[in-house]
Design an enzyme around this catalytic site. Structure first.
Site, mmCIF file in Angstrom:
data_model
loop_
_atom_site.group_PDB
_atom_site.id
_atom_site.type_symbol
_atom_site.label_atom_id
_atom_site.label_comp_id
_atom_site.label_asym_id
_atom_site.label_seq_id
_atom_site.Cartn_x
_atom_site.Cartn_y
_atom_site.Cartn_z
ATOM 1 N N HIS A 76 0.820 -1.211 0.000
ATOM 2 C CA HIS A 76 0.000 0.000 0.000
ATOM 3 C C HIS A 76 0.855 1.263 0.000
ATOM 4 C CE1 HIS A 76 1.009 0.868 4.191
ATOM 5 N NE2 HIS A 76 0.915 -0.435 4.398
ATOM 6 N N GLU A 153 -1.844 -7.249 7.407
ATOM 7 C CA GLU A 153 -0.516 -7.169 8.013
ATOM 8 C C GLU A 153 -0.434 -8.118 9.213
ATOM 9 O OE1 GLU A 153 2.534 -7.013 7.984
ATOM 10 O OE2 GLU A 153 2.945 -4.874 7.657
#
Length: 297
Positions: A76, A153
């Site tokens: 990202h 994550e």
């Protein structure tokens, strides 16, 4: 855990010049697959049970694979928490992209369109920073973003939301585990170990690839998660970082033994796409200039 033969070989990695070099042509291999039946499901618990279930589901999809799938893995764009060195983990929904992050995603979108005329699907972690990046990249291909929680994550439990300065004093035990080189230690309070993260990511990517045999797919995830993927591909710990909006190319294909393996090639920063590198540098310069002007006003 013991795993039956399921080869993951490191063959291709690339990233922009702003990213720290993770490798320069080195390759490695690791055996991977479903947990051994010597460890029955009834004896597994917590993250190990999750890993077992992830692989069980992925293997069902992989068994039907006929043609390889190319996965374009992307981290990202930048958030303010990245800049503040604040641990993001799986904080929901998590911080949004900042100004530089949006610009990074826009530049990367143009590079992807030049490089890849066809993309079959776009998958993303369901955390906000990944979804926002994915939406920018999916738009030109007229695709909807498919949110996939397994692409999140690493879960770092009580450390989430703390800065690198705050964490050692406020959560010393969890911080100590985060800093350890051991891949099997879980973060206290329900967090994941690096092995848990690797198992989750590999299983998720194989499942996605098995649904898109013979196609190319964009996958937007996170730095730690993609780093764990590279560790699985190499069979040893990779150095450096996977920085914001960097690109990794992963090939997932069935083997002759009707098993599956993943291939990733390490090209190093000398092979970075010049337009992407220049665009990101321009984004950083523009953002820094704007901040300086605001401080002067």
């Amino acid at each position: 855990m013991q795993y039956p033969d399921c080869l993951i070989t490191c063959l291709l990695y690339e990233h922009n010049e702003a990213a720290a070099q993770i490798g320069s042509g080195h390759s490695g291999a690791a055996l991977y697959g479903l947990p051994s039946t010597a460890e029955p499901q009834s004896l597994l618990h917590g993250p190990q049970l999750k890993s077992y279930l992830y692989f069980q589901r992925a293997q069902k999809f992989a068994a039907r694979m006929v043609n390889p799938c190319q996965l374009i893995l992307i981290r990202h764009g930048e958030t303010d928490w990245n800049r503040e060195r604040r641990l993001q983990g799986q904080t929901k929904p998590g911080p949004p992209l900042n100004e530089l992050g949006w610009k990074q995603a826009t530049v990367l979108s143009k590079v992807l369109q030049q490089r890849y005329s066809q993309v079959a699907a776009v998958y993303s972690s369901d955390l906000l920073r990944a979804v926002q990046t994915a939406e920018v990249l999916a738009g030109p291909y007229n695709l909807q973003v498919r949110q996939y929680p397994e692409l999140r994550e690493r879960h770092i439990s009580v450390l989430q939301g703390l800065t690198y300065v705050e964490a050692p004093s406020q959560q010393p035990e969890a911080w100590a585990v985060l800093q350890r080189s051991s891949s099997s230690c879980c973060i206290p309070g329900g967090g994941e170990s690096l092995d848990d993260l690797r198992d989750r990511m590999v299983a998720a990517l194989v499942q996605i690839a098995a649904q898109h045999a013979g196609q190319r797919v964009l996958v937007i995830s996170h730095g730690g998660a993609l780093h764990a993927t590279h560790r699985a591909a190499r069979g040893y710990q990779a150095k450096g970082k996977v920085l914001n909006c960097s690109i990794s190319v992963l090939l997932v294909e069935p083997s002759r033994q009707l098993q599956w393996h993943m291939q990733v090639k390490c090209m190093g920063q000398a092979n970075a796409h010049p337009q992407l590198a220049a665009g990101l540098q321009q984004c950083a310069w523009t953002t820094a200039k704007n901040q300086q002007q605001q401080q002067q006003q």
